[in-house]
Write a protein that holds these residues in place. Structure first.
Motif, PDB file in Angstrom:
ATOM      1  N   VAL A  35       1.232   4.076  -3.005  1.00 44.64           N
ATOM      2  CA  VAL A  35       0.910   5.494  -2.779  1.00 44.64           C
ATOM      3  C   VAL A  35       2.062   6.385  -3.212  1.00 44.64           C
ATOM      4  O   VAL A  35       1.863   7.422  -3.862  1.00 44.64           O
ATOM      5  N   TYR A  70       2.160   6.399  -6.944  1.00 36.97           N
ATOM      6  CA  TYR A  70       1.043   7.192  -7.458  1.00 36.97           C
ATOM      7  C   TYR A  70       1.327   8.684  -7.363  1.00 36.97           C
ATOM      8  O   TYR A  70       1.051   9.454  -8.299  1.00 36.97           O
ATOM      9  N   GLU A  71       1.917   9.110  -6.242  1.00 42.06           N
ATOM     10  CA  GLU A  71       2.257  10.523  -6.082  1.00 42.06           C
ATOM     11  C   GLU A  71       3.345  10.951  -7.057  1.00 42.06           C
ATOM     12  O   GLU A  71       3.337  12.090  -7.546  1.00 42.06           O
ATOM     13  N   ILE A  98       0.839  -1.206   0.000  1.00 41.32           N
ATOM     14  CA  ILE A  98       0.000   0.000   0.000  1.00 41.32           C
ATOM     15  C   ILE A  98       0.871   1.251   0.000  1.00 41.32           C
ATOM     16  O   ILE A  98       0.645   2.198  -0.774  1.00 41.32           O
TER      17      ILE A  98
END
Length: 215
Positions: A90, A93-94, A86
């Motif tokens: 993240v 993704y950022e 996870i």
């Protein structure tokens, strides 16, 4: 023997791509240049050396003591992989969105001269942590080394040491690199690394879920 060697090569490749994507030394170049903009070449080289050594020591401790940490806190590898997946997703993704890199720059240090005695502070934060040895790199290295033998552990540590060396060279040649490839190309590289990182995060998460529920 050949199959075992091929397995080590495949493992080393996976570790290298995962850690390279999450460390992303290319995206750290502008931050290093900003933090050392008022230093001479000798001071910049000194900061680059300290930052990669500190980052390596952090990953070394967490990689070697991973099993002990699991035992003390009652953590399972499956749970780590789910959480790490996870977290890695993240971060990736950022990076794809392109909003994380600008947050790493320290406007206070970037707008005033950096004194010589502040060098070790700059090398520790933000260069060593969280840029080179942040939560994502720590989680990934622990996940790769926790359930493996000493050979796999040595591969993880060796791969990260190699990435630290690459990062050091990039820091030293930062100004020339930016002039050659330009900021737009650096942005594209960062987004590509972010996409790879997001995929690795999903893979880690799926593997952890499978192990938790015995799929």
């Amino acid at each position: 023997m050949m199959a075992l060697f091929d397995n080590y090569i495949a493992f080393a490749t996976t570790v290298f791509m995962g850690l390279l994507a999450i460390v992303n030394p290319v995206s750290a170049i502008p931050v290093f240049m900003e933090l050392t903009s008022n230093m001479d070449k000798k001071a910049k080289r000194n900061i680059a050396t300290k930052s990669v050594i500190i980052a390596f020591c952090i990953i070394l401790v967490f990689s070697v003591a991973g099993k002990l940490i699991f035992h003390v806190f009652g953590i399972t590898l499956a749970a780590l992989r789910v959480t790490g997946g996870i977290l890695v997703f993240v971060i990736g993704y950022e990076m794809v969105r392109g909003e994380k890199e600008n947050k790493n720059e320290n406007p206070k240090l970037g707008t005033q001269p950096v004194k010589a005695d502040q060098g070790i502070s700059v090398a520790i934060t933000p260069l060593a942590m969280p840029l080179l040895a942040g939560p994502g790199a720590i989680t990934t290295s622990m996940s790769y080394s926790a359930a493996k033998d000493l050979t796999h552990l040595a591969i993880v540590i060796g791969i990260y040491a190699f990435i630290c060396y690459i990062t050091y060279l990039l820091f030293i040649a930062g100004e020339r690199i930016v002039k050659i490839i330009g900021t737009n190309v650096m942005m594209v590289i960062t987004k590509m690394m972010g996409l790879i990182l997001a995929v690795i995060g999903v893979q880690m998460f799926a593997l952890g879920i499978r192990e938790l529920f015995n799929f």
